[in-house]
Design an enzyme around this catalytic site. Structure first.
Site, PDB file in Angstrom:
ATOM      1  N   ARG A 183     -17.956 -12.600   2.987  1.00 10.16           N
ATOM      2  CA  ARG A 183     -16.753 -12.103   2.328  1.00 10.16           C
ATOM      3  C   ARG A 183     -16.326 -13.066   1.211  1.00 10.16           C
ATOM      4  O   ARG A 183     -15.967 -12.635   0.106  1.00 10.16           O
ATOM      5  CB  ARG A 183     -15.625 -11.949   3.347  1.00 10.16           C
ATOM      6  N   VAL A 242       9.611 -10.911   7.023  1.00 11.41           N
ATOM      7  CA  VAL A 242      10.127  -9.550   7.192  1.00 11.41           C
ATOM      8  C   VAL A 242       9.046  -8.680   7.824  1.00 11.41           C
ATOM      9  O   VAL A 242       7.911  -8.633   7.342  1.00 11.41           O
ATOM     10  CB  VAL A 242      10.587  -8.964   5.848  1.00 11.41           C
ATOM     11  N   THR A 243       9.409  -7.983   8.904  1.00 14.50           N
ATOM     12  CA  THR A 243       8.413  -7.231   9.669  1.00 14.50           C
ATOM     13  C   THR A 243       8.080  -5.872   9.077  1.00 14.50           C
ATOM     14  O   THR A 243       7.085  -5.258   9.485  1.00 14.50           O
ATOM     15  CB  THR A 243       8.894  -7.021  11.112  1.00 14.50           C
ATOM     16  N   ARG A 249      11.094   4.497   4.956  1.00 12.57           N
ATOM     17  CA  ARG A 249       9.926   5.368   4.959  1.00 12.57           C
ATOM     18  C   ARG A 249      10.138   6.531   5.931  1.00 12.57           C
ATOM     19  O   ARG A 249      11.019   6.502   6.783  1.00 12.57           O
ATOM     20  CB  ARG A 249       8.682   4.573   5.364  1.00 12.57           C
ATOM     21  N   HIS A 279       1.975  -2.233  17.080  1.00 10.43           N
ATOM     22  CA  HIS A 279       1.822  -3.694  17.091  1.00 10.43           C
ATOM     23  C   HIS A 279       2.268  -4.266  18.445  1.00 10.43           C
ATOM     24  O   HIS A 279       3.098  -5.179  18.523  1.00 10.43           O
ATOM     25  CB  HIS A 279       2.618  -4.334  15.944  1.00 10.43           C
ATOM     26  N   SER A 339     -11.933 -21.250   5.675  1.00  2.46           N
ATOM     27  CA  SER A 339     -10.685 -21.505   6.394  1.00  2.46           C
ATOM     28  C   SER A 339     -10.944 -22.327   7.647  1.00  2.46           C
ATOM     29  O   SER A 339     -11.613 -21.872   8.581  1.00  2.46           O
ATOM     30  CB  SER A 339     -10.020 -20.179   6.778  1.00  2.46           C
ATOM     31  N   ASP A 392       4.064  -8.938  12.063  1.00  3.41           N
ATOM     32  CA  ASP A 392       4.006  -7.774  12.952  1.00  3.41           C
ATOM     33  C   ASP A 392       3.135  -8.031  14.172  1.00  3.41           C
ATOM     34  O   ASP A 392       3.297  -7.390  15.214  1.00  3.41           O
ATOM     35  CB  ASP A 392       3.462  -6.550  12.203  1.00  3.41           C
ATOM     36  N   GLU A 435      -2.346   1.230  13.679  1.00  6.63           N
ATOM     37  CA  GLU A 435      -3.008  -0.001  13.258  1.00  6.63           C
ATOM     38  C   GLU A 435      -4.339  -0.267  13.949  1.00  6.63           C
ATOM     39  O   GLU A 435      -5.099  -1.149  13.518  1.00  6.63           O
ATOM     40  CB  GLU A 435      -2.080  -1.216  13.446  1.00  6.63           C
ATOM     41  N   SER A 455      -1.167  -2.398   4.066  1.00  4.94           N
ATOM     42  CA  SER A 455      -1.637  -3.760   3.811  1.00  4.94           C
ATOM     43  C   SER A 455      -1.691  -4.024   2.313  1.00  4.94           C
ATOM     44  O   SER A 455      -1.391  -5.128   1.848  1.00  4.94           O
ATOM     45  CB  SER A 455      -3.023  -3.967   4.428  1.00  4.94           C
ATOM     46  N   VAL A 467      -4.836  -7.425   2.825  1.00  6.73           N
ATOM     47  CA  VAL A 467      -3.581  -8.099   2.484  1.00  6.73           C
ATOM     48  C   VAL A 467      -3.850  -9.287   1.572  1.00  6.73           C
ATOM     49  O   VAL A 467      -3.225  -9.457   0.519  1.00  6.73           O
ATOM     50  CB  VAL A 467      -2.841  -8.560   3.752  1.00  6.73           C
ATOM     51  N   LEU A 521      -5.602 -11.163  10.393  1.00  6.03           N
ATOM     52  CA  LEU A 521      -5.434 -10.018  11.290  1.00  6.03           C
ATOM     53  C   LEU A 521      -6.608  -9.914  12.238  1.00  6.03           C
ATOM     54  O   LEU A 521      -7.765  -9.957  11.822  1.00  6.03           O
ATOM     55  CB  LEU A 521      -5.323  -8.706  10.499  1.00  6.03           C
ATOM     56  N   MET A 530       7.898  -5.056   5.478  1.00  3.27           N
ATOM     57  CA  MET A 530       7.940  -5.289   4.037  1.00  3.27           C
ATOM     58  C   MET A 530       7.802  -4.005   3.219  1.00  3.27           C
ATOM     59  O   MET A 530       8.565  -3.774   2.279  1.00  3.27           O
ATOM     60  CB  MET A 530       6.867  -6.307   3.630  1.00  3.27           C
ATOM     61  N   TYR A 532       2.967   3.105  13.998  1.00  7.90           N
ATOM     62  CA  TYR A 532       2.604   1.692  14.131  1.00  7.90           C
ATOM     63  C   TYR A 532       3.305   1.148  15.376  1.00  7.90           C
ATOM     64  O   TYR A 532       4.521   1.309  15.520  1.00  7.90           O
ATOM     65  CB  TYR A 532       3.064   0.889  12.913  1.00  7.90           C
ATOM     66  N   LYS A 581       7.577   3.067  12.074  1.00  9.17           N
ATOM     67  CA  LYS A 581       7.663   1.807  12.809  1.00  9.17           C
ATOM     68  C   LYS A 581       7.736   2.064  14.310  1.00  9.17           C
ATOM     69  O   LYS A 581       8.044   3.159  14.766  1.00  9.17           O
ATOM     70  CB  LYS A 581       8.889   1.009  12.355  1.00  9.17           C
TER      71      LYS A 581
END
Length: 370
Positions: free
Chosen positions: A203, A298-299, A15, A96, A220, A270, A118, A134, A179, A240, A301, A94, A75
């Site tokens: 939700r 994978v951080t 990117r 994180h 959950s 992340d 973020e 996301s 996500v 998140l 994706m 980003y 990133k």
């Protein structure tokens, strides 16, 4: 202002933070834009396109960092970039932070101004600069999980949608946000029996009304997660808490109740990951096995689909970047409550409470630096 856009150097990160159209917008607002040579090629944008838009192509990345008053990235800076960050330099990307003490300390030591995509947050608590990525990561989560359920990839050898006479796979999605919803849509669209879990009952009621018939909703809780785990083929972690470390919702002990070859996809990696056994992976080596369970963590994706991801990201970041460049960071943040929440670290002070709490660091109230 001089805007610098370096080439992303994280593994398979294709990117880029600014498109040629964004360069044109910056130039029309009176700003200069420096683009590292080849920065846009991975996303399909040549140096020539940037030059046509008015950018200056820089061969030497150190020179770019030295000249730029604001760095725009995708990133977080990685180790080789730590020494390039400068005092008073705005870095808009980003970050994180809660997932990495090393990065947090490096940014503190640099005395730069770190504005994190973020944590930019609207009044309704939505995260406008996180939403498009996301959406990409959620849709990819089911796609990648389906691939790693294949026997040749280390999985159980299960086809996500099944076939007539053979039941489809069971998929658990933990988290009913952007996500989770996108992951569930793709999993259900491929035919899997899918359950979305969340702690927000309004939700869940909404999702129960609007999602396809092969998607169930469930509150959950540790008990409900344990109840479902023995029967699931794939779990997608999609929780998140903005700017904070993700909670561990599946422990190593719980893995022992799962089917051998089941797949865990941790989109929360992340922010440290929502499975106890999660650790960051790359597109070169995306998976590993713990107790017979395949982990995909994978951080970056969305970096695997850079054309789509870059367009989606820059659509939402550019207006904020132009505002910062036009007004300077202090005025822009003082006048925009959404952007103000993106400020995490400034001149060595941590001004985002969840980052300070993640590492037991001193917290400075943001209004004291504006």
């Amino acid at each position: 202002m001089i805007i610098g856009v370096p080439k992303e150097i994280k593994t398979h990160e294709n990117r880029v933070a600014l498109l040629p159209g964004g360069v044109l917008k910056m130039k029309r607002n009176g700003h200069d834009v420096l683009i590292e040579k080849g920065a846009g090629i991975g996303s399909g944008f040549s140096d020539e396109k940037y030059i046509e838009a008015g950018a200056t192509i820089i061969d030497d990345v150190d020179e770019l960092w030295e000249q730029a008053e604001m760095i725009m990235k995708v990133k977080e800076p990685i180790e080789v970039e730590y020494d390039r960050m400068q005092e008073g330099q705005i870095i808009f990307t980003y970050f994180h932070f809660a997932a990495s003490r090393e990065l947090t300390e490096a940014v503190i030591d640099s005395n730069c101004i770190a504005i994190a995509y973020e944590t930019v947050e609207k009044a309704d608590r939505s995260l406008p600069l996180l939403v498009p990525m996301s959406e990409v990561a959620g849709r990819m989560a089911s796609q990648e999980g389906a691939k790693y359920l294949e026997k040749a990839q280390g999985g159980r050898g299960v086809l996500l949608g099944g076939i007539p006479g053979v039941k489809p796979a069971n998929v658990m999605v933990i988290g009913g946000g952007i996500v989770g919803v996108n992951a569930a849509k793709i999993a259900a669209g491929m035919g899997a029996n899918t359950t979305i879990m969340d702690i927000d009952m309004p939700r869940l009621r909404y999702l129960d009304d609007v999602m396809p018939s092969n998607i169930d909703t469930m509150f959950s809780s540790e008990a409900n997660i344990k109840k479902l785990l023995p029967d699931v083929d794939m779990v997608i972690g999609a929780v998140l808490k903005p700017g904070a470390k993700a909670p561990h919702l599946i422990t190593r002990e719980m893995l022992g109740t799962m089917k051998e070859g089941a797949v865990l996809v941790d989109v929360a990696i992340d922010q440290g990951g929502c499975f106890e056994t999660s650790k960051p992976t790359t597109h070169d080596n995306p998976i590993y096995d713990v107790d017979g369970i395949v982990h995909y963590c994978v951080t970056n994706m969305p970096g695997a689909v850079p054309f789509t991801s870059t367009l989606g990201l820059t659509n939402v970041t550019l207006p904020y970047a132009v505002d910062i460049a036009n007004k300077g960071w202090q005025t822009a943040l003082a006048e925009d409550e959404e952007l103000k929440k993106g400020l995490n670290i400034v001149n060595g002070d941590v001004v985002y409470k969840d980052v300070a709490e993640a590492f037991d660091m001193d917290y400075t109230a943001i209004d004291s630096v504006l």
